[in-house]
Design an enzyme around this catalytic site. Structure first.
Site, PDB file in Angstrom:
ATOM      1  N   LYS A 113       0.865  -1.184   0.000  1.00  0.00           N
ATOM      2  CA  LYS A 113       0.000   0.000   0.000  1.00  0.00           C
ATOM      3  C   LYS A 113       0.891   1.220   0.000  1.00  0.00           C
ATOM      4  CE  LYS A 113      -4.462   0.255   0.855  1.00  0.00           C
ATOM      5  NZ  LYS A 113      -5.418  -0.616   0.339  1.00  0.00           N
TER       6      LYS A 113
HETATM    7  N1  GLU Z   1      -7.452  -0.304  -2.700  1.00  0.00           N
HETATM    8  C1  GLU Z   1      -8.191  -1.514  -2.827  1.00  0.00           C
HETATM    9  C2  GLU Z   1      -8.084  -2.331  -1.562  1.00  0.00           C
HETATM   10  O1  GLU Z   1      -7.814  -1.824  -0.515  1.00  0.00           O
HETATM   11  C3  GLU Z   1      -7.844  -2.287  -4.089  1.00  0.00           C
HETATM   12  C4  GLU Z   1      -6.431  -2.756  -4.185  1.00  0.00           C
HETATM   13  C5  GLU Z   1      -6.060  -3.371  -5.525  1.00  0.00           C
HETATM   14  O2  GLU Z   1      -6.926  -3.516  -6.371  1.00  0.00           O
HETATM   15  O3  GLU Z   1      -4.896  -3.674  -5.689  1.00  0.00           O
HETATM   16  O4  GLU Z   1      -8.354  -3.495  -1.556  1.00  0.00           O
END
Ligand code: GLU
Length: 428
Positions: A113
């Site tokens: 992230k």
């Molecule tokens: N931001 C989204 C999550 O927290 C999607 C992450 C992604 O698709 O890689 O799951």
């Protein structure tokens, strides 16, 4: 940009919450302490500072992050958020949740992230483009389609992903550029994006609720729900729930808290919020109330779809909903969870409930890798299949071991990771 949600800093950090969840599951289910030591730390934590020229000619310096937690199951995967309070510990916590989420969904990914510490409302679209491109350039080859694949998260969207893909691809030789399209997922459909990726997370939230009621011999029709956050997840979850006859009786964002016992027209609310920088304030189809009365609204389902640590000891006892469907990442802290479980509320944990998004991302990545283009029906069916499998697995373990859904979801996710470590061993 998606809606910016701000709130006062929570008492505990998301990092405390995720580390506590990890320790508790490992301890209560007797999992190997070595695994805890490996998974409690992140593999790589990247912090970048980069200058960007503003519209008025000034130079501003920005701080960006990318935390890569674990990649035993495959390339790092997870979103990028733009938020003024984002700091390294948040990115660490959110990266860890991604590792559990991808494992639980059975995807060949690890967890990551990142994002930029920024209030996107303060910048023009041109500035946001330059900030995004410069951030991508600063990350350089720390991301890549087989290494680490970002996606949208809070306050980022398909436009952000298109800028990242274009910047990243532009740094490669013309001959191989198109092999790098899947460096990010959540792109616009016109440039490698997946039909249905926009609604995938909200669809997953809806499916989990549908499956839960079905397992009790009940239906969604007539159920009353409230939603915190009216961004991508809050909107799409409401859209699908209402389609099945459920009623949205309360909605909250950073600007207003709205109620209507007869049901809020979700498409009208979207039309209202779009031209107002996504604020729901001033919507005529509902009545505005004090924000502190949101959690105690009478309803069957509460969907936190905003930021982390919103459900705490301060408000958990007042929650009337018996079902909490975690659309956001980490919306319930340790104390809040204890209070909810003590009165037998069901929490559909984030790593299951909001996994539709990353499942959609996986299909986009596959589509790009194979040079294919799938129809929206095909995509929704594929997402439904994966979510249903994960949901049934979690429910099965919860029943068998007589544990709550979060602990069951962690058990499944961690067991898969542990199995991979057992096979591969520790180098050298
Ligand atoms: N931001 C989204 C999550 O927290 C999607 C992450 C992604 O698709 O890689 O799951």
């Amino acid at each position: 940009m998606n809606k910016l949600i701000t709130s006062s800093p929570p008492a505990t950090s998301m990092y405390d919450t995720v580390v506590n969840q990890l320790s508790q599951t490992m301890e209560s289910l007797g999992m190997a302490p070595d695994m805890r030591r490996i998974l409690a730390v992140t593999n790589n934590e990247i912090i970048v500072h980069f200058p960007v020229k503003m519209d008025d000619g000034r130079i501003e310096i920005f701080k960006g992050y990318r935390v890569q937690h674990n990649n035993i199951l495959g390339p790092y995967k997870g979103g990028l958020r733009y938020h003024p309070t984002l700091e390294i510990n948040d990115a660490k916590a959110l990266a860890m949740w991604m590792t559990w989420k991808t494992s639980l969904a059975g995807l060949p990914y690890g967890g990551a992230k990142g994002g930029i510490q920024i209030d996107p409302r303060k910048y023009s679209i041109g500035e946001l483009e330059r900030i995004t491109r410069r951030y991508t350039f600063a990350l350089g080859d720390n991301i890549g389609p087989d290494l680490d694949i970002p996606a949208p998260d809070v306050n980022t969207n398909e436009q952000t992903m298109a800028w990242i893909a274009d910047t990243y691809m532009s740094t490669k030789s013309p001959l191989e550029r198109s092999n790098f399209k899947h460096v990010v997922t959540g792109k616009p459909v016109g440039c490698g994006g997946l039909a249905g990726r926009d609604r995938a997370t909200g669809f997953g939230v809806y499916l989990c609720l549908k499956l839960l009621f079905k397992s009790w011999g009940e239906e969604l029709a007539g159920k009353r729900f409230i939603v915190q956050g009216f961004g991508n997840v809050g909107y799409w979850a409401s859209h699908f729930l209402i389609r099945d006859g459920a009623r949205l009786v309360g909605v909250q964002d950073a600007h207003a808290t709205l109620v209507n016992e007869q049901g809020i027209e979700v498409e009208d609310l979207l039309e209202h919020s779009k031209p107002r920088l996504n604020s729901i304030k001033g919507f005529e189809g509902a009545q505005e109330i004090d924000s502190e009365n949101f959690f105690s609204l009478d309803c069957d389902i509460l969907i936190p779809a905003a930021l982390g640590n919103q459900i705490t000891a301060a408000n958990a006892s007042s929650i009337k909903a018996n079902i909490i469907a975690e659309g956001a990442n980490g919306p319930t802290d340790k104390e809040g969870e204890k209070l909810l479980l003590a009165r037998n509320a069901v929490i559909i944990p984030d790593i299951l409930c909001n996994s539709g998004g990353v499942i959609g991302s996986y299909f986009e990545w596959l589509q790009n890798r194979n040079g294919e283009i799938w129809s929206i029906d095909e995509v929704m069916q594929k997402i439904e299949k994966k979510i249903s499998t994960a949901f049934t697995d979690v429910q099965g373990v919860a029943k068998e071991k007589n544990i709550d859904y979060r602990t069951a979801a962690y058990f499944l996710a961690l067991t898969r990771i542990e199995t991979a470590y057992k096979h591969r061993g520790i180098f050298p």
